[in-house]
Design an enzyme around this catalytic site. Structure first.
Site, PDB file in Angstrom:
ATOM      1  N   ASP A   1      33.669  32.150  64.596  1.00  0.00           N
ATOM      2  CA  ASP A   1      32.040  33.280  64.381  1.00  0.00           C
ATOM      3  C   ASP A   1      31.090  33.135  65.058  1.00  0.00           C
ATOM      4  O   ASP A   1      31.961  32.745  67.666  1.00  0.00           O
ATOM      5  CB  ASP A   1      31.400  31.755  63.598  1.00  0.00           C
ATOM      6  CG  ASP A   1      31.743  31.436  62.269  1.00  0.00           C
ATOM      7  OD1 ASP A   1      32.918  32.481  61.995  1.00  0.00           O
ATOM      8  OD2 ASP A   1      31.894  30.627  62.270  1.00  0.00           O
TER       9      ASP A   1
ATOM     10  N   ASP B   1      29.812  33.153  49.469  1.00  0.00           N
ATOM     11  CA  ASP B   1      28.925  31.021  50.162  1.00  0.00           C
ATOM     12  C   ASP B   1      28.109  30.626  48.916  1.00  0.00           C
ATOM     13  O   ASP B   1      27.460  30.784  48.334  1.00  0.00           O
ATOM     14  CB  ASP B   1      27.817  31.737  51.028  1.00  0.00           C
ATOM     15  CG  ASP B   1      29.005  32.898  52.021  1.00  0.00           C
ATOM     16  OD1 ASP B   1      30.604  32.610  52.264  1.00  0.00           O
ATOM     17  OD2 ASP B   1      27.996  33.326  52.659  1.00  0.00           O
TER      18      ASP B   1
END
Length: 245
Positions: A12, A134
């Protein structure tokens, strides 16, 4: 060819650096010292073939912000890179592909613009387009996990499976970064509901035992992030898993 669960390490990015968030909260960010390219090479050296990269800056800015990092990793490794964050239009999608991504993860756009995402499935093919869903408390979150869409996962899948969707990454936000193990029942139900889709588990992997459970549950692949950064899973364990496959 092994049919064992595939391990996909996660990188990330914020400001070109490796970070991890806890439960998707940008305020609960931890920065790690290793350079993203160094990390990617270490993964490749131990046998990893696929890498998950999320441009967290891009997710907030609504445009890719860390393509230079993608270009470096794609140019220096042979990894199959899946890239997400900031893919809001076809020009952003093409820019990520041109920078070296093999697959593009589309989350917010799939919720906000059904026609556009459907056109991408057709134009680029289901092998290159991944639905990124998500989920928080049963609803799909978008825009870097900052917005609750009010849409259920089943509703979202119902839109796109008939259009040829074949792969998805589902992140359980409540488990992400917590190192407490995933909700395997949730993912098993998801696979049973949508058997034509390769489901990637994301969120909560804390140790190799979780990966074994994922394999026993029949999951196609798992994304592992914080557990590696925090030393809960080391590269030797990953290498051993891959060799046994």
């Amino acid at each position: 060819m092994s049919d064992r669960t595939i391990i996909i390490p996660a990188i990330d990015l914020i400001d070109g650096k490796c970070v991890r968030l806890t439960q998707g909260d940008y305020a609960r960010k931890k920065e790690y010292s290793k350079d993203p390219l160094e990390m990617a090479k270490e993964y490749e050296d131990c046998g990893i073939r696929r890498l998950h990269i999320v441009d967290l800056d891009g997710a907030k800015a609504k445009r890719p912000c860390n393509l230079a990092v993608l270009e470096k990793i794609a140019g220096a490794t042979s990894l199959d890179i899946e890239w997400g964050g900031g893919i809001k239009d076809s020009s952003a999608l093409r820019s990520a592909l041109d920078a070296g991504a093999g697959r593009i993860i589309c989350g917010s756009i799939a919720v906000d613009d059904r026609w556009e995402f459907t056109s991408w499935l057709s134009a680029f093919g289901p092998s290159r387009i991944i639905l990124g869903a998500d989920v928080r408390e049963g609803k799909v979150a978008t825009h870097g996990w900052l917005k609750d869409s009010g849409l259920s996962l089943d509703e979202l899948m119902g839109w796109y499976v008939p259009e040829g969707l074949s792969q998805m990454i589902c992140t359980d936000i409540s488990k992400d970064g917590m190192l407490q193990g995933p909700d395997f029942e949730f993912y098993t139900d998801l696979m049973q509901s949508w058997p034509s889709v390769d489901v990637t588990l994301s969120g909560g992997i804390s140790c190799m035992e979780d990966i074994v459970k994922a394999d026993e549950s029949g999951l196609h692949s798992v994304i592992v992030g914080k557990a590696i950064y925090e030393g809960r899973i080391n590269l030797k364990e990953i290498e051993s898993w891959l060799l046994k496959g």
